[in-house]
Design an enzyme around this catalytic site. Structure first.
Site, short mmCIF file in Angstrom:
data_model
loop_
_atom_site.label_atom_id
_atom_site.label_comp_id
_atom_site.label_asym_id
_atom_site.label_seq_id
_atom_site.Cartn_x
_atom_site.Cartn_y
_atom_site.Cartn_z
NE ARG A 1 -4.32 -1.48 0.22
CZ ARG A 1 -4.56 -2.34 -0.41
NH1 ARG A 1 -3.58 -2.85 -1.42
NH2 ARG A 1 -5.66 -3.11 -0.42
CD GLU B 1 -2.90 2.90 -5.58
OE1 GLU B 1 -4.30 2.78 -5.68
OE2 GLU B 1 -1.98 2.48 -5.00
CG HIS C 1 -3.47 -0.96 -6.76
ND1 HIS C 1 -3.83 -0.35 -5.65
CD2 HIS C 1 -3.47 -2.31 -6.29
CE1 HIS C 1 -3.95 -1.22 -4.38
NE2 HIS C 1 -3.83 -2.45 -5.03
C1 8YV Z 1 -7.00 -4.79 -5.55
C2 8YV Z 1 -5.51 -5.11 -3.67
O1 8YV Z 1 -6.48 -3.73 -6.16
O2 8YV Z 1 -6.49 -7.18 -2.76
C3 8YV Z 1 -5.70 -6.15 -2.45
O3 8YV Z 1 -5.63 -5.72 -1.36
O4 8YV Z 1 -5.17 -4.12 -3.48
C4 8YV Z 1 -6.06 -5.43 -4.95
O5 8YV Z 1 -6.13 -6.85 -5.08
C5 8YV Z 1 -8.44 -4.17 -5.05
O6 8YV Z 1 -8.80 -4.66 -4.07
C6 8YV Z 1 -9.34 -4.22 -6.21
O7 8YV Z 1 -9.87 -3.07 -6.44
#
Ligand code: 8YV
Length: 312
Positions: free
Chosen positions: A229, A258, A276
């Protein structure tokens, strides 16, 4: 009660199509404010993604909310404590995306160290005629530092063994079952490695864990990789470190705000950036969709969730 789900963030169409076939699914983005208000008492499940903020006030609005289904493994923007107090369960998608995120971490390490993107630009600019690309840095046999030793950190460590890398780590917990050397602080870890790979979950507990001191410890030959993150890295300190060559480079899939990426990080041969997309492969996004569907189905069937999050 009806099986009503309210989607309040983008998720793949395969998932929404499947949910539509079996349950009553509404997409908040397609409802008027009046329709949303009318729907409130019927909502039992909120469908969100890893980037969706969900605070206590929002949860309080839905008297029959019992499940927050997260499309993603990270859910640090959901107030899990508040959900717990309200008896609202949270499901996420661990496991199925581990390989992809670990693969991308390695891709960024290689791309950054060997300057693959910069080398492509070099050819595309027409610079190859008459000169070679500058020498880059070797990955095999180098020292890997893993910040946050969860599933993804361990998957990266497994890949590192094929590259003959030595592995050390820093995590809240020291693990007896892990062969890599434990470093007591992120700074000690950074001082001890060539690649510092950020795998720690987001949220307040890890905010700015990689700060100016850690980057300084990583030093002018060290490379920072972040597939976790943006909040885990002090982005201003990172920009400063890149600008002043305090570190050798960075490979980044995540950012603080982002889709905004600081201008300083763009168009540099030693900085490789991706939008991402750690888990964004066809098969993994299908597997994540399936897992979200299975969790919601289990909830409506009165069964235990497949992947409930831990009690906060
Ligand atoms: C996705 C993510 O970008 O799983 C996570 O924590 O960061 C990603 O798989 C997100 O959740 C999809 O919008």
């Amino acid at each position: 009660m009806e099986n009503v789900i309210l989607q309040i963030a983008p998720v793949p169409m395969q998932l929404t199509q499947r949910l539509h076939q079996h349950f009553t699914l509404f997409n908040a983005a397609q409802l008027t404010t009046e329709q949303q208000i009318e729907l409130i008492p019927r909502v039992r499940v909120l469908l969100i993604n890893g980037e969706t903020p969900l605070d206590d006030t929002t949860m309080a609005r839905y008297p029959n909310l019992q499940l927050i289904a997260v499309f993603g493994v990270g859910y640090e923007r959901v107030d899990a404590q508040a959900a717990y107090k309200r008896n609202i369960q949270i499901s996420n998608t661990p496991g199925v995306l581990t390989d992809d995120v670990a693969d991308l971490a390695f891709g960024l390490m290689l791309a950054c160290s060997r300057q693959i993107v910069g080398a492509q630009r070099f050819i595309e600019r027409g610079d190859w005629a008459g000169q070679s690309y500058r020498w880059t840095n070797k990955v095999s046999g180098s020292r890997l530092g893993i910040l946050g030793l969860g599933r993804i950190g361990r998957a990266i460590a497994r890949r590192a063994s094929a590259f003959d890398m030595s592995v050390s780590y820093h995590s809240r917990t020291q693990y007896a079952d892990f062969a890599g050397e434990y470093c007591a602080t992120p700074q000690a870890l950074a001082a001890h490695c060539d690649f510092l790979v950020v795998c720690a979950p987001g949220g307040d507990g890890s905010r700015d864990l990689v700060n100016a001191e850690v980057l300084q410890a990583l030093g002018p030959t060290g490379i920072l990789i972040n597939i976790a993150r943006g909040s885990v890295v002090d982005e201003a300190a990172l920009v400063n470190a890149i600008e002043h060559k305090l570190i050798a480079g960075a490979g980044l899939d995540v950012f603080c705000d982002e889709p905004h990426v600081p201008a300083t990080l763009l168009q540099r041969d030693n900085v490789v950036i991706t939008p991402h997309m750690g888990s964004a492969t066809e098969s993994t996004r299908r597997a994540m969709s399936e897992l979200v569907y299975e969790n919601i189905s289990a909830y409506f069937a009165g069964k235990p969730l497949l992947t409930a999050t831990e009690k906060p």
